[in-house]
Structures are given as structure tokens and as C-alpha cells.
Motif scaffolding. Structure first.
Motif, PDB file in Angstrom:
ATOM      1  N   MET A  10      25.045  46.668  37.035  1.00 63.09           N
ATOM      2  CA  MET A  10      26.167  46.998  36.173  1.00 63.09           C
ATOM      3  C   MET A  10      27.121  46.660  37.050  1.00 63.09           C
ATOM      4  O   MET A  10      27.162  47.472  38.208  1.00 63.09           O
ATOM      5  CB  MET A  10      26.743  46.957  34.505  1.00 63.09           C
ATOM      6  CG  MET A  10      25.977  46.343  33.776  1.00 63.09           C
ATOM      7  SD  MET A  10      26.331  46.975  32.352  1.00 63.09           S
ATOM      8  CE  MET A  10      27.695  45.509  32.108  1.00 63.09           C
ATOM      9  N   SER A  11      28.263  45.807  37.112  1.00 63.37           N
ATOM     10  CA  SER A  11      29.695  45.972  38.340  1.00 63.37           C
ATOM     11  C   SER A  11      30.401  45.032  37.277  1.00 63.37           C
ATOM     12  O   SER A  11      30.596  45.221  36.062  1.00 63.37           O
ATOM     13  CB  SER A  11      29.111  44.658  38.924  1.00 63.37           C
ATOM     14  OG  SER A  11      30.423  45.145  39.959  1.00 63.37           O
ATOM     15  N   ARG A  12      31.740  45.043  37.966  1.00 57.18           N
ATOM     16  CA  ARG A  12      32.344  44.004  37.488  1.00 57.18           C
ATOM     17  C   ARG A  12      33.928  43.192  37.957  1.00 57.18           C
ATOM     18  O   ARG A  12      33.056  43.482  39.531  1.00 57.18           O
ATOM     19  CB  ARG A  12      33.751  45.563  36.992  1.00 57.18           C
ATOM     20  CG  ARG A  12      35.103  46.281  38.237  1.00 57.18           C
ATOM     21  CD  ARG A  12      35.322  47.174  37.279  1.00 57.18           C
ATOM     22  NE  ARG A  12      36.642  46.530  37.256  1.00 57.18           N
ATOM     23  CZ  ARG A  12      37.984  47.549  36.523  1.00 57.18           C
ATOM     24  NH1 ARG A  12      37.439  49.044  36.653  1.00 57.18           N
ATOM     25  NH2 ARG A  12      38.595  46.549  36.430  1.00 57.18           N
ATOM     26  N   VAL A  21      29.712  42.878  34.413  1.00 59.34           N
ATOM     27  CA  VAL A  21      29.367  41.854  34.428  1.00 59.34           C
ATOM     28  C   VAL A  21      27.550  42.685  34.643  1.00 59.34           C
ATOM     29  O   VAL A  21      28.029  43.861  35.544  1.00 59.34           O
ATOM     30  CB  VAL A  21      28.922  40.726  35.636  1.00 59.34           C
ATOM     31  CG1 VAL A  21      30.870  39.977  35.856  1.00 59.34           C
ATOM     32  CG2 VAL A  21      29.394  41.953  37.129  1.00 59.34           C
TER      33      VAL A  21
ATOM     34  N   ARG B   2      23.801  53.305  46.660  1.00 58.37           N
ATOM     35  CA  ARG B   2      24.016  51.928  45.604  1.00 58.37           C
ATOM     36  C   ARG B   2      22.886  50.414  45.877  1.00 58.37           C
ATOM     37  O   ARG B   2      22.998  50.390  47.558  1.00 58.37           O
ATOM     38  CB  ARG B   2      25.767  51.292  45.959  1.00 58.37           C
ATOM     39  CG  ARG B   2      26.824  52.159  45.083  1.00 58.37           C
ATOM     40  CD  ARG B   2      28.084  51.052  44.940  1.00 58.37           C
ATOM     41  NE  ARG B   2      27.861  51.144  43.517  1.00 58.37           N
ATOM     42  CZ  ARG B   2      29.023  50.369  43.026  1.00 58.37           C
ATOM     43  NH1 ARG B   2      30.081  50.151  43.626  1.00 58.37           N
ATOM     44  NH2 ARG B   2      28.775  50.066  41.873  1.00 58.37           N
ATOM     45  N   ILE B   6      23.935  44.702  44.690  1.00 59.81           N
ATOM     46  CA  ILE B   6      25.579  44.912  44.012  1.00 59.81           C
ATOM     47  C   ILE B   6      26.826  44.910  45.242  1.00 59.81           C
ATOM     48  O   ILE B   6      27.256  44.488  44.364  1.00 59.81           O
ATOM     49  CB  ILE B   6      25.624  45.833  42.898  1.00 59.81           C
ATOM     50  CG1 ILE B   6      24.407  46.161  41.970  1.00 59.81           C
ATOM     51  CG2 ILE B   6      26.862  46.638  42.390  1.00 59.81           C
ATOM     52  CD1 ILE B   6      24.111  47.368  40.725  1.00 59.81           C
ATOM     53  N   PHE B   9      27.373  41.656  45.724  1.00 56.13           N
ATOM     54  CA  PHE B   9      27.971  40.807  45.201  1.00 56.13           C
ATOM     55  C   PHE B   9      30.173  41.572  44.743  1.00 56.13           C
ATOM     56  O   PHE B   9      30.983  40.152  44.874  1.00 56.13           O
ATOM     57  CB  PHE B   9      27.952  41.114  43.588  1.00 56.13           C
ATOM     58  CG  PHE B   9      28.620  40.835  42.603  1.00 56.13           C
ATOM     59  CD1 PHE B   9      29.097  39.369  41.820  1.00 56.13           C
ATOM     60  CD2 PHE B   9      29.492  42.000  41.509  1.00 56.13           C
ATOM     61  CE1 PHE B   9      29.252  39.301  40.708  1.00 56.13           C
ATOM     62  CE2 PHE B   9      30.393  41.151  40.805  1.00 56.13           C
ATOM     63  CZ  PHE B   9      30.772  39.751  40.382  1.00 56.13           C
ATOM     64  N   GLU B  10      30.031  43.099  45.228  1.00 54.73           N
ATOM     65  CA  GLU B  10      31.322  43.222  44.914  1.00 54.73           C
ATOM     66  C   GLU B  10      32.140  42.721  46.789  1.00 54.73           C
ATOM     67  O   GLU B  10      33.800  42.611  46.841  1.00 54.73           O
ATOM     68  CB  GLU B  10      31.458  44.950  44.772  1.00 54.73           C
ATOM     69  CG  GLU B  10      30.738  45.287  44.157  1.00 54.73           C
ATOM     70  CD  GLU B  10      30.642  46.545  43.221  1.00 54.73           C
ATOM     71  OE1 GLU B  10      31.134  47.807  44.247  1.00 54.73           O
ATOM     72  OE2 GLU B  10      30.899  47.157  41.934  1.00 54.73           O
ATOM     73  N   GLN B  13      34.239  39.683  46.514  1.00 54.26           N
ATOM     74  CA  GLN B  13      35.183  39.855  45.941  1.00 54.26           C
ATOM     75  C   GLN B  13      36.122  40.577  46.336  1.00 54.26           C
ATOM     76  O   GLN B  13      37.178  40.161  46.470  1.00 54.26           O
ATOM     77  CB  GLN B  13      35.334  40.499  44.786  1.00 54.26           C
ATOM     78  CG  GLN B  13      33.931  39.986  44.095  1.00 54.26           C
ATOM     79  CD  GLN B  13      33.773  40.523  42.429  1.00 54.26           C
ATOM     80  OE1 GLN B  13      34.958  40.198  41.692  1.00 54.26           O
ATOM     81  NE2 GLN B  13      33.454  41.194  41.769  1.00 54.26           N
ATOM     82  N   THR B  57      34.367  47.686  43.932  1.00 57.05           N
ATOM     83  CA  THR B  57      35.291  46.848  42.279  1.00 57.05           C
ATOM     84  C   THR B  57      35.968  47.693  41.122  1.00 57.05           C
ATOM     85  O   THR B  57      36.705  47.587  40.957  1.00 57.05           O
ATOM     86  CB  THR B  57      34.945  46.016  41.923  1.00 57.05           C
ATOM     87  OG1 THR B  57      33.011  46.023  41.398  1.00 57.05           O
ATOM     88  CG2 THR B  57      34.576  44.416  43.014  1.00 57.05           C
ATOM     89  N   GLY B  58      34.732  48.849  41.217  1.00 51.74           N
ATOM     90  CA  GLY B  58      35.511  49.684  40.174  1.00 51.74           C
ATOM     91  C   GLY B  58      36.912  50.995  40.689  1.00 51.74           C
ATOM     92  O   GLY B  58      36.480  52.113  40.041  1.00 51.74           O
TER      93      GLY B  58
END
Lengths: 191, 118
Positions: A10-12, A21, B2, B6, B9-10, B13, B57-58
Motif C-alpha cells: 500500500m501507499s498513498r 491506494v 521498499r 511502490i 509510484f511514489e 508523484q 509520500t507518507g
């Protein structure tokens, strides 16, 4: 149209409001045989092989890594690589995964019973309590919530597709899906 | 480490964001976009970054300031969020830890942080 996927994690997103997400990786799937939109497909999971698997591989002329078989609905009309076109246009999917197994579980965890006080002379801690009436009806009502196996069952949720990367085969969906990271599941195009 | 998907994807962004390098102890000014009904405006929030946690992103920061009547205010912000348009580092602090939660127990002159001199 169904697809076999592996849950990555998962991520965001950084949008306002931010949404959680889940990333799903498409498994490489070969369509072996199609009958009215329902197909026998093959994919890889681990190294399992035996004579039955080898026989099927020979029958459909598959390479050795395709050692698992399943039936699902596909967009293909003939055998070959899986058609990803419906997924590229999809907005809503249903994700089916096996939930994490929790073994034999009490009623507090399994059914969210309140439980009793922990101390001050109480003997009603996490037990289920009464399960029904007395001599009448003289039996326990069907569907009574009790302790038992929790998890390790198929669970389906509806998710919105955030993005689809055809090159890497990564589907990003909004929200969560059941199961641990690395678990295999299926997604079905709804809309 | 990680998962690379992921991370990709991050990274996609975060790519458009330019965040200056800073650590706990630094004084920051954040331009926060606030939505009031129909109108949106930018409000600056200024304070000491007392902790940085998470990744990708977190990632979030805790920014502490002393408000009116000496009341401490702490706000937690995601570093990469569309509601923060700019982060400016006003002052670099000389501190010896990564999390400055001890500042909560200090007040007045004791709660000062020396400026970092190179």
C-alpha cells in the motif's frame, strides 16, 4: 473480465484529500483454451510440478514455469497471451483475495462482542456468555455468533482504479484489499 | 528496502515537488493553502521542526511554535502534499538528536535552539 494479480503493498496519494491506494501486479497469464468467453488459463506460482502438470503443459505447449491452471472469464477469443484491453478502460473493479488466517478465534475478536470487565471480582472476561433461552425452544438459534475459525476465507471488495501501468503491469486501486502482501488474488472488471 | 513498484509510484508523484533539505531543529515557514467555503488563500505557518518521520509520500513533519499566551502549538504536515505550496528554511539549528520532544517540557529561554555555524 478477470485477471490474476499479486498484492504488492500500500501507499498513498499526495492529493487533497489524500487517498490510500493498493498496488497490484498483474501475473503473466497464458490462455490455453476458450469456450464462450470462459477460458482455461495458466500462470506461474512457485516451482510445483508433477506428471499431471507436465501433461497439461505438453497438451497446451507451455513452457515449464506455467505450473498453475485456473478457469476465468477473458476477453480473448483464442488461445495466447491474455488481452489487457478491458483493464485499460476499466474504472471500477472487484478484488477477491483470501483474508489473513487468524485461526480459532474468540467472540471478542471474531464478532466484536464487548466482553466484560477485566478485574474487580468479575468472572465474565472474554467469554461468549449465554447462547439462548431455556427449555423453550430448547435449542440454540441458527446463526448464533460463537468462537471459531476466523479469516482465511475469500473476501471481495469494490475498488476504484487510480491508474494502470500496462508496461509494468501495475494496477493502482483506491482503498485496501484483503490478505498479506505477496498474496495472489483476482480482480474483475465491473465498469 | 521498499518495493520498487511502490517506489516508482511514489517517485512519479513526488517528482514535481521541490522540497529543501532540512532536519529536526530547523525553523521552517510553510505556505499552507486553506479553503474557506468557496475561497482559497495561503497562510504561513512558522515554527521549529521537531520530528521527521516516514518515507516516500507518507513522510510527515511535526512543526512546533509558541502561540498566543505562550501556548505551544504542534501541527503535523505531510511533506509532500498539494496543500503545502512552499517550504522555506529560515534558520538551521544545532541539535544533537533527531526527535526534539524534550522541547515540550521546556519553556522560555531554555527552549531556545542555537543556530548552526559551519
Amino acid at each position: 473480465m478477470e485477471y490474476i494479480v499479486e498484492k504488492i503493498g500500500m501507499s498513498r496519494t499526495i492529493t487533497v484529500p489524500s487517498s490510500p491506494v493498493t498496488l497490484l501486479k498483474l501475473k503473466e497469464v497464458k490462455v490455453c483454451e476458450v469456450n464462450d468467453g470462459v477460458a482455461i488459463v495458466s500462470y506461474n506460482d512457485g516451482k510445483k510440478s508433477n506428471k499431471a502438470v507436465e501433461g497439461q503443459q505438453k497438451k497446451y505447449s507451455l513452457s515449464a514455469e506455467f505450473n498453475r491452471f485456473a478457469t476465468m472469464t477473458v476477453a480473448n477469443t483464442e488461445a495466447g497471451d491474455l488481452d489487457l484491453a478491458p483493464l485499460a478502460e476499466a474504472k471500477i473493479i472487484k478484488s477477491s483475495f483470501i483474508t489473513k488466517g487468524r485461526g480459532f478465534t474468540g467472540v471478542v475478536k471474531r464478532w466484536n462482542f464487548g466482553g466484560g470487565p477485566g478485574s474487580h471480582g468479575h468472572r465474565f472476561h472474554r467469554t461468549g456468555g449465554s447462547i439462548g433461552n431455556a427449555e423453550w425452544p430448547g435449542r440454540v438459534q441458527k446463526g448464533r455468533k460463537m468462537a471459531g475459525q476466523h479469516g482465511n476465507s475469500l473476501n471481495t471488495v469494490k475498488n476504484e482504479i487510480i491508474s494502470f501501468d500496462a508496461e509494468n503491469g501495475v494496477v493502482v486501486v483506491k482503498g485496501a484489499v484483503s490478505g498479506p502482501n505477496g498474496a495472489l488474488g483476482r480482480i474483475k472488471v465491473v465498469k | 528496502m521498499r518495493n520498487k513498484y511502490i517506489e516508482n509510484f511514489e517517485a512519479a508523484q513526488v517528482a514535481s515537488k521541490s522540497i529543501p533539505e532540512f532536519r529536526a531543529g530547523d525553523t521552517l515557514r510553510l505556505a499552507v493553502t486553506i479553503k474557506e467555503g468557496e475561497k482559497t488563500r495561503v497562510q504561513n505557518y512558522e515554527g521549529v521542526c521537531i520530528a521527521k518521520r516516514g518515507q516516500g509520500t507518507g513522510q510527515t513533519i511535526i512543526v512546533r511554535k509558541i502561540g498566543a499566551n505562550g501556548v505551544g502549538i504542534e501541527r503535523i504536515f505531510p511533506v509532500y502534499t498539494d496543500s503545502i505550496s512552499e517550504i522555506t528554511v529560515l534558520r538551521r539549528g544545532r541539535v544533537r538528536r533527531a526527535k526534539l520532544f524534550y522541547l515540550r517540557d521546556l519553556a522560555g529561554k531554555k527552549a531556545r535552539i542555537k543556530e548552526l555555524r559551519k
